[in-house]
Enzyme design. Structure first.
Site, mmCIF file in Angstrom:
data_model
loop_
_atom_site.group_PDB
_atom_site.id
_atom_site.type_symbol
_atom_site.label_atom_id
_atom_site.label_comp_id
_atom_site.label_asym_id
_atom_site.label_seq_id
_atom_site.Cartn_x
_atom_site.Cartn_y
_atom_site.Cartn_z
ATOM 1 N N ARG A 1 -22.746 3.780 8.334
ATOM 2 C CA ARG A 1 -21.595 3.636 9.235
ATOM 3 C C ARG A 1 -20.772 4.922 9.209
ATOM 4 O O ARG A 1 -20.664 5.576 8.171
ATOM 5 C CB ARG A 1 -20.700 2.479 8.786
ATOM 6 C CG ARG A 1 -21.273 1.113 9.069
ATOM 7 C CD ARG A 1 -20.229 0.057 8.824
ATOM 8 N NE ARG A 1 -19.584 0.291 7.524
ATOM 9 C CZ ARG A 1 -18.938 -0.644 6.848
ATOM 10 N NH1 ARG A 1 -18.838 -1.850 7.324
ATOM 11 N NH2 ARG A 1 -18.384 -0.368 5.690
ATOM 12 N N ARG B 1 0.815 -1.220 0.000
ATOM 13 C CA ARG B 1 0.000 0.000 0.000
ATOM 14 C C ARG B 1 0.846 1.267 0.000
ATOM 15 O O ARG B 1 0.311 2.369 0.125
ATOM 16 C CB ARG B 1 -1.030 -0.005 1.125
ATOM 17 C CG ARG B 1 -0.504 -0.091 2.525
ATOM 18 C CD ARG B 1 -1.613 0.149 3.540
ATOM 19 N NE ARG B 1 -2.589 -0.930 3.589
ATOM 20 C CZ ARG B 1 -3.899 -0.777 3.322
ATOM 21 N NH1 ARG B 1 -4.366 0.390 2.973
ATOM 22 N NH2 ARG B 1 -4.706 -1.790 3.425
#
Ligand SMILES: [Zn+2]
Length: 215
Positions: free
Chosen positions: A161, A88
């Site tokens: 959420r 990443r």
């Protein structure tokens, strides 16, 4: 085939990774699964990772890389693997190259799932989850419940959420642009990048990805 899958949050990476791994008969290696497996098995790296996580700190790259390397050396990965969520950042990509070289392996492709930023925001910020069961997932535009705010499956209340708020999505996109996108340039220099559009139905995107990988 050894593949790295990259794409912004909301590109449907996890879903595509699962289908592609199945089609290509190679294991799907996601960072989330790596962490869960190492921690539940109590491996040395798992214990280290848990220590950092319990202190609320970021797990250092070398721990993540160690877990990925262990996994890539397992028998079922001998003919390839699909990495999802790793590397990443460029430091991890460089470390991955070193780890692969040490095992006399190299990557075959880096599949880049492209989604316009506004579409990412729309996809994520439109998600609504049932309070009774988090697997009851709806979308205000793409998969609207019959009655607004009410779960079709069980009648539970639907909510958004905190992670899915537009503000959080924009922040996650910013992190993706500054940390993860540079790995695309890194791999482009190795002529490994295959870019496809992640727009459309799940099976259309999978077919597009399979076509692109065959070339
Ligand atoms: Zn429900």
């Amino acid at each position: 085939m050894r593949i790295v899958l990259v794409g912004p949050p909301g590109a449907g990476k996890g879903t595509q990774a699962a289908f592609l791994a199945k089609n290509l008969a190679i294991p799907h290696i996601s960072t989330g699964d790596l962490f869960r497996a190492n921690i539940s098995q109590g491996t040395e790296l798992g214990l280290k990772a848990k220590g950092y996580m319990d202190r609320g700190e970021l797990v250092p790259d070398e721990v993540t890389i160690g877990m990925a390397k262990d996994r890539m050396e397992q028998a079922d990965a001998a003919n390839g693997f699909l990495l999802d969520g790793f590397p990443r950042n460029v430091a991890q990509a460089e470390a991955l190259d070193v780890a692969l070289k040490a095992d006399d392996m190299q990557l075959d492709a880096v599949l880049d799932l492209e989604v316009p930023e506004d579409e990412v925001v729309k996809r994520i910020a439109g998600r609504r989850i049932c309070r009774n069961d988090s697997s009851h997932v709806f979308h205000v535009t793409y998969n609207a419940p019959k009655t607004e705010g009410v779960c079709d499956v069980c009648g539970g209340e639907l909510y958004q959420r905190a992670d899915d708020s537009e503000e959080t999505v924009r922040t996650r996109l910013e992190v993706y642009h500054t940390q993860t996108e540079p790995i695309i340039d890194y791999y482009r220099a190795q002529n490994l990048v295959v870019t496809i559009s992640a727009l459309g139905k799940v099976d259309e995107v999978t077919a597009r990805a399979m076509d692109a990988l065959k070339k």
